[in-house]
Design an enzyme around this catalytic site. Structure first.
Site, PDB file in Angstrom:
ATOM      1  N   ASP A 205       0.857  -1.188   0.000  1.00 59.55           N
ATOM      2  CA  ASP A 205       0.000   0.000   0.000  1.00 59.55           C
ATOM      3  C   ASP A 205       0.891   1.235   0.000  1.00 59.55           C
ATOM      4  O   ASP A 205       2.059   1.165   0.380  1.00 59.55           O
ATOM      5  CB  ASP A 205      -0.924   0.012   1.229  1.00 59.55           C
ATOM      6  CG  ASP A 205      -2.062   1.029   1.071  1.00 59.55           C
ATOM      7  OD1 ASP A 205      -2.181   1.628  -0.015  1.00 59.55           O
ATOM      8  OD2 ASP A 205      -2.814   1.221   2.035  1.00 59.55           O
TER       9      ASP A 205
ATOM     10  N   GLU B 139      10.412   6.443  -9.501  1.00 57.59           N
ATOM     11  CA  GLU B 139       9.462   5.366  -9.737  1.00 57.59           C
ATOM     12  C   GLU B 139       9.434   4.436  -8.547  1.00 57.59           C
ATOM     13  O   GLU B 139      10.450   4.140  -7.932  1.00 57.59           O
ATOM     14  CB  GLU B 139       9.840   4.582 -11.002  1.00 57.59           C
ATOM     15  CG  GLU B 139       9.361   5.229 -12.278  1.00 57.59           C
ATOM     16  CD  GLU B 139       7.836   5.336 -12.345  1.00 57.59           C
ATOM     17  OE1 GLU B 139       7.149   4.496 -11.737  1.00 57.59           O
ATOM     18  OE2 GLU B 139       7.342   6.269 -12.987  1.00 57.59           O
TER      19      GLU B 139
ATOM     20  N   ASP C 211      -2.724  -2.585  -2.909  1.00 60.17           N
ATOM     21  CA  ASP C 211      -3.668  -1.509  -2.597  1.00 60.17           C
ATOM     22  C   ASP C 211      -3.021  -0.191  -3.007  1.00 60.17           C
ATOM     23  O   ASP C 211      -1.844  -0.158  -3.363  1.00 60.17           O
ATOM     24  CB  ASP C 211      -3.968  -1.536  -1.094  1.00 60.17           C
ATOM     25  CG  ASP C 211      -5.281  -0.858  -0.766  1.00 60.17           C
ATOM     26  OD1 ASP C 211      -5.796  -0.121  -1.616  1.00 60.17           O
ATOM     27  OD2 ASP C 211      -5.788  -1.065   0.348  1.00 60.17           O
TER      28      ASP C 211
ATOM     29  N   HIS D  32      -0.528  -0.755   4.883  1.00 63.07           N
ATOM     30  CA  HIS D  32      -1.027   0.607   5.073  1.00 63.07           C
ATOM     31  C   HIS D  32      -0.506   1.189   6.382  1.00 63.07           C
ATOM     32  O   HIS D  32      -0.037   2.321   6.441  1.00 63.07           O
ATOM     33  CB  HIS D  32      -2.557   0.596   5.071  1.00 63.07           C
ATOM     34  CG  HIS D  32      -3.167   1.837   5.632  1.00 63.07           C
ATOM     35  ND1 HIS D  32      -3.239   3.006   4.902  1.00 63.07           N
ATOM     36  CD2 HIS D  32      -3.685   2.103   6.857  1.00 63.07           C
ATOM     37  CE1 HIS D  32      -3.798   3.934   5.670  1.00 63.07           C
ATOM     38  NE2 HIS D  32      -4.073   3.417   6.855  1.00 63.07           N
TER      39      HIS D  32
END
Lengths: 370, 868
Positions: free
Chosen positions: B639, B677, B709, B843
């Site tokens: 994430d 990147e 995600d 996350h």
């Protein structure tokens, strides 16, 4: 004058700002000067002048008329209120309406205007329409001021590429003499005075050509006619309304109420917050109190100064904080919105929790802790 | 499609080079922040002049997006001619619906069917409505050219529309491409017009394409037409959605106003083209940026004023007073003021005060205020680069993080924004009624030959069986309907309890009592979980950041299991400093708790239980498990966290399972500055994850599942074409004979789709475990929805899973089941969550690093859930 010389000029003439902007600015300056409340733009086309005028704070009614509904429809959304107009309703009220119709017809919705603008309109009128035009505008609508602008054909030789008329839809283009005699005659006929001016100065040495756009400003000589006179006039509606937008305004009780409630609760919250944090600091860390107080007190400045009278002081009782309405009313913004204390009470009635005698805003501080 | 770009007609250019396969992704090239120097600010643009007010160009706003045809892989719709005319526009505009990314065709095993089978059937309705068109409907696309060439779009339109008798009243024109609902008589039509200057112009209208209803261009066209309809209904556009300004809900306590509106998108779904519409709430604030600045000034004082302003304001979206535009605040220029000047497009200099007075008749009252800077990502009209805004003229929209963390505010908001299923469906129905009842809207739809089914789509979904939760050989007997086993875990020993032999408990003097109560409670709850807990080293500190740090430097030893800090306020700097020190310089798990959380006697036992569990996880403990039938599988979660405040860093959190039961996780993160990147960093992460997995399991995994995600709307193409190949590359680099089966699944929480279970005549939220893989999924993808969590109030949001790459050969049913199982494995919540646990862990990690640590944490911690 020799031809070459003229041609040289044709390359040079370029107005800055562009002529249409100068015309709009001219109208805007006029609005600033006379502060009309109701303004109508005949031949409003893409509504660009109206869009500019909606920002003039003196105007409360703005109307546009055009013979072509499509061109208005395409641009009418630009006259809708913006999100911010709803968020911060303004003091003045403003209604913008667009009508589809001809300036050769009378419609009662055009009565009672203070200023009527006809910017680059008359040259698009057919002869029959032009004949009726003065009666409709000066006789029927009879606003205190009329502005009429039209191309000055004396200037045409100076413009590149203009063969006959500046626009294929123009039915005629008048020179200065023609326009002025028409205008003077019209003014005389309907008891107006007229002054001539224009935008788009001629190049030096060519002053005789006059302004590129000639403008006549007509001012009605007789005072405002009463309602009775108007009601005698034909009142059959012939225009079709294509757009109407009523701007949110504090004159509307709904918006005023919202604004006042919001301001009252917000102010009360600030006072409560201040009171509570003072208490908390005192309870938690008595020795630090003095150190922190200055920064708390300047939040916001005027509140600190206002809470002086004992009766106006907010207080805590049990689980409830009481903030007297009198304190809230003394905040300039609330004061300005309501005017009177009675009005304040009336506006917030039922929407804000008040103490039993109605003199203070009450907050329960129990809720805060979970 | 934000619908703001203005299209400018260009003739097709024959000579332009075709795009190379696999060329630069159509993503925005990040612009380096320009140093804020006065001379540069001179070149700021003032907000666009009046003539550019939105809607001023009555025709298709956002038409450019229609024209921007992607390079379709397998979806060959548009003619070469159109492609050519669009190429030089570049990839500025994003395609928010990820149209034209066809990933399913590469996966043979789901060609026939991508549906699962397990579970019981459930009747569902949704917020989708079928778009219908008459049979043989087509959209006719024409190219319009002018001779002599006309530059201005307005002129081009005006000239063309002089011929409405030929082309009809219904048309959409962007200056070069014309869409008509009917076919003109001839393939090439020549029309003659005359300009204002009397110039004769030949207009050539050439048919370039007949678009079938399902072509991507058509889909984008529908979306634009639908926006037109919403505008006709007098809804106001803010950002991407449309809102009804006439009945706002005001929340005066917080100076908020909520507008009800609608999101809408028209897409090709499994069998039909459908409109997906949902209720959206726009939170607006009745104050200007200047008001906020004043109140911040009085709250924090001069010293911290500028910093606080930057923290609070940067990243917020503002609405300007004079036009209907939204801007993001990217910076505040304290050296400038409304008296400053900018260069107008004609080259002249003008001050802001003058400009606003002249253009909008607005008097700026505070001449000392700073100026807000907004970096334009896209070219808007002729304006590019930074735009200067006056705080006084900008209204705030949306919520700040600070507001989001204000419990009371969110509670007050939730009353208005969390609509229960029935009410939500009613509001959605209302929009459809408006559309159905409005004559103008109906006329417009009729003219285009389009119509809607005004009844929502209903279909059957499946509710898969509840998962068994195991804890040290015990199976927890919980009710899958509630998706929660907090009560059932009480008194059951954990799978792996890590003893707490040496730990520090740090508190301030005023929290001495709290610390003691906590300790007592911890001692009470930990034995039943099987956690052995010794007396901590109790340390009292001053309530200053330096005091905490000094204690940590002096008292933490290599034997310390965990550091426990009781903080007296939610001041972020203290927390950040502690976390930063203990995650990087001195890698020890730490637990910070607010004193307030511990101050209520009635909840202290529950709190202590949760804390004990969390501490155990942070030290490498394991709580419970579900059955994972696959062997030798490594599960990865990724994430991203984007630092909106400074706008400089993005952090990718990466976690990978370490054991068969997926109860232990390896983690790393990539800190990446603007313009870099992400993929390179992720490659390195995957390599170390594989090394660690093989260390733990003495072999390499034979299957890898990646749950990705944090993929934004319109980024799918990049992911498929760049990130997935990088994963494969990385696997190849491990060894020539190593080729595990890889599955990459894109997880999306923010989707427009809502499902409602029909229940006794009413609508309810679908139960946890509801899987939807028909009707509202996309034909070109191997995708499905799972509702895994429950919500107390409001509507449950399904999570969308898009399998973009899959060599697992597993049946769709198994992939769905595995995904659902993983939603049970997040140790900070004894229940089912919205996303697979690895995503939530990733996350959490990215958030901690992005918010507090700002660099990669120490690898010593990488096998523990220290970031919980």
């Amino acid at each position: 004058m020799d031809k070459n010389f003229q041609e040289e000029f044709t390359h040079v003439i370029k107005f800055k700002p562009p002529l249409y902007k100068q015309r709009h600015q001219f109208v805007k300056d006029l609005v600033e000067k006379y502060k009309p409340k109701k303004v109508a733009d005949l031949g409003c086309a893409d509504c660009s002048l109206l869009r500019m005028l909606k920002f003039c704070s003196c105007i409360e009614v703005l109307a546009g008329v055009d013979i072509c509904a499509n061109v208005m429809k395409e641009n009418m959304h630009t006259l809708s209120p913006l999100p911010v107009d709803y968020l911060q309703p303004s003091e003045r009220s403003l209604t913008v309406t667009l009508h589809h119709g001809s300036v050769a017809h009378k419609d009662p919705c055009m009565l009672g205007f203070d200023l009527v603008t006809c910017i680059e309109l008359i040259e698009h009128l057919e002869e029959s329409e032009l004949e009726k035009f003065p009666e409709v505008v000066f006789g029927f609508m009879a606003p205190s001021i009329v502005v009429i602008s039209t191309p000055n054909s004396d200037f045409n030789p100076l413009l590149p590429g203009v063969m006959l008329y500046r626009h294929p839809d123009h039915k005629f283009e008048w020179n200065q003499g023609q326009f002025q005699s028409w205008a003077l005659e019209t003014a005389r006929c309907y008891d107006y005075s007229v002054e001539f001016t224009g935008v788009g100065h001629p190049p030096t040495g060519m002053e005789k050509a006059g302004f590129c756009t000639q403008i006549g400003v007509f001012v009605r000589k007789y005072p405002q006619t009463g309602e009775s006179v108007q009601s005698e006039k034909p009142t059959e509606a012939v225009y079709k309304t294509v757009f109407k937008a009523v701007y949110p305004s504090l004159k509307d009780e709904k918006y005023l109420k919202n604004a006042v409630i919001s301001e009252v609760i917000f102010t009360a919250q600030i006072i409560k917050h201040r009171l509570m944090s003072k208490r908390e600091e005192y309870r938690d860390d008595p020795e630090r109190k003095s150190k922190f107080q200055p920064s708390m007190d300047c939040f916001p400045d005027y509140l600190g100064k206002l809470v002086v009278k004992k009766s106006m002081e907010p207080f805590v009782s049990g689980n409830e904080v009481y903030i007297p309405l009198a304190t809230i009313f003394s905040v300039p913004k609330v004061n300005r919105l309501c005017g009177t204390f009675e009005k304040l009470c009336k506006l917030i009635a039922g929407k804000v929790t008040l103490s039993s005698d109605g003199s203070a805003v009450v907050f329960n501080i129990e809720d805060e802790d979970n | 499609m934000t619908g703001r770009a203005r299209a400018r007609g260009r003739p097709p250019r024959q000579g332009s080079a075709p795009p190379a396969v696999g060329d630069a992704p159509p993503q925005q090239t990040p612009q380096p922040l320009q140093p804020q120097q006065p001379q540069q600010l001179q070149q700021l643009h003032a907000p666009p002049p009046l003539s550019e007010e939105p809607g001023g160009h009555g025709h298709l706003r956002g038409f450019e997006s229609v024209l921007q045809e992607r390079r379709p892989e397998g979806l060959q719709v548009s003619s070469g001619l159109q492609d050519l005319s669009l190429r030089d526009r570049g990839g500025r505009r994003r395609d928010f619906h990820d149209l034209g990314v066809n990933t399913r065709q590469a996966m043979v095993h789901v060609q026939e069917s991508k549906t699962g089978f397990s579970g019981r059937m459930i009747k569902l309705t949704t917020n989708h409505f079928r778009l219908t068109s008459r049979p043989q409907w087509a959209l006719y696309q024409y190219h319009v050219s002018y001779s002599p060439e006309m530059e201005a779009r307005r002129v081009r339109s005006a000239l063309l529309f002089q011929h409405e008798e030929h082309i009809g009243k219904t048309h959409a024109f962007d200056g070069s491409i014309l869409f008509l609902p009917k076919k003109l008589e001839n393939k090439v039509t020549e029309l003659f017009s005359r300009t204002r200057n009397g110039e004769d112009v030949k207009i050539t209208v050439t048919l370039t394409n007949e678009l079938p209803p399902t072509s991507p261009t058509c889909l984008q066209f529908y979306n634009i037409i639908f926006r037109r309809l919403l505008k006709m209904l007098n809804l106001q556009q803010i950002g991407r959605n449309y809102y009804n300004p006439s009945d706002p809900v005001s929340i005066p306590n917080h100076r908020l106003m909520v507008w009800l509106g609608f999101t809408s998108s028209i897409l090709q779904y499994e069998e039909n083209i459908m409109l997906c519409t949902d209720v959206s709430h726009k939170v607006l604030r009745g104050e200007t940026v200047l008001d906020t600045m004043y109140s911040l000034h009085s709250q924090v004082g001069e010293e911290r004023f500028r910093d606080t302003c930057a923290k609070e304001l940067i990243g917020l979206i503002v609405l300007t007073k004079y036009n209907n535009r939204t801007y993001r605040i990217d910076d505040i220029d304290w050296d400038n003021s409304p008296k400053g000047t900018f260069r107008k497009s004609d080259g002249s200099e003008m001050s802001f005060v003058e400009y606003y007075k002249k253009q909008y008749n607005i008097e700026i009252s505070d001449l000392m205020q700073p100026v807000l800077i907004s970096q334009m990502k896209r070219k808007r009209g002729n304006i590019q680069g930074p735009v200067a805004l006056i705080p006084e003229l900008c209204s705030l929209t949306g919520l700040t993080d600070k507001m989001r963390s204000d419990f009371n505010m969110m509670k007050d908001l939730a009353i208005h924004t969390r609509l229960p299923p029935e009410q939500r469906q009613r509001e959605i129905g209302r929009l459809l009624t408006y559309i159905q009842k409005d004559d103008n809207v109906q006329k417009e739809l009729r003219n285009w030959g389009l119509s809607f089914d005004y009844k929502t789509v209903s279909f059957t979904g499946r509710v898969v069986q509840g998962e068994k939760i195991f804890q040290s050989g015990n199976m927890l007997d919980y009710n899958p309907q509630f998706a929660d086993w907090t009560r059932e875990t009480r008194g059951v020993p954990l799978i792996r309890a890590v003893p707490v032999d040496s730990w520090l408990l740090i508190y301030t003097r005023r929290n001495y009592d709290v610390a003691n109560t906590l300790l007592q409670s911890l001692f009470k709850v930990s034995p039943s979980m099987g956690i052995r807990m010794s007396k901590p080293n109790m340390i009292e500190v001053d309530d200053r950041t330096e005091a905490y740090l000094r204690v940590l430097q002096q008292r933490v030893t290599p034997d310390t299991n965990i550091v426990f800090c009781i903080l007296s306020s939610s001041r972020k700097d203290k927390y950040d400093a502690i976390k930063k020190y203990l995650c990087t310089d001195c890698p020890i798990p730490s637990q910070c708790v607010l004193a307030r959380t511990l101050s209520k006697p009635q909840t202290i036992m529950t709190v202590a239980t949760k804390i004990a569990l969390q501490m155990n996880c942070k030290m490498g403990g394991e709580l419970w498990s579900v059955e994972i039938p696959l062997k030798q599988v490594m599960i990865v979660g990724i994430d991203c966290y984007h630092d909106t405040v400074s706008g400089k860093q993005s952090i990718a959190g990466f976690v990978a399972s370490l054991n068969q039961t997926v109860t232990r996780w390896f983690s790393r993160c990539v800190v990446q500055s603007r313009g870099q990147e992400l993929v390179d960093g992720i490659k390195a992460c995957l390599q170390t994850a594989l090394r660690n997995w093989s260390k733990w399991n003495k072999c390499l995994p034979s299957r890898i599942f990646v749950y990705r995600d944090g993929v934004g709307d319109g980024q799918l193409n990049t992911l498929v074409n760049y990130e997935v190949p990088q994963f494969l590359d990385c696997l190849k680099s491990i060894g020539t004979d190593y080729s595990p089966r890889l599955t990459v699944i894109v997880v999306k929480k923010r989707v427009g789709a809502r499902f409602f279970a029909e229940f006794g005549g009413g609508l309810k939220n679908p139960p946890p475990g509801t899987v939807v893989d028909t009707v509202v999924t996309r034909p070109e993808w191997y995708d499905f929805f799972i509702v895994s969590q429950t919500v107390k109030n409001g509507c449950v949001a399904p999570t969308h899973y898009n399998v973009v790459y899959d060599t697992s050969q597993l049946k769709p049913d198994h992939v769905q089941r595995l995904t659902y199982k993983l939603c049970h494995m997040y140790y900070n919540w004894s229940g089912i969550i919205r996303v697979p646990a690895p995503c939530q862990y990733a996350h959490k990690l990215a958030f901690l690093v992005g918010q507090s640590i700002h660099r990669e944490p120490n690898m010593m911690l990488s096998d523990r859930l220290y970031y919980l």
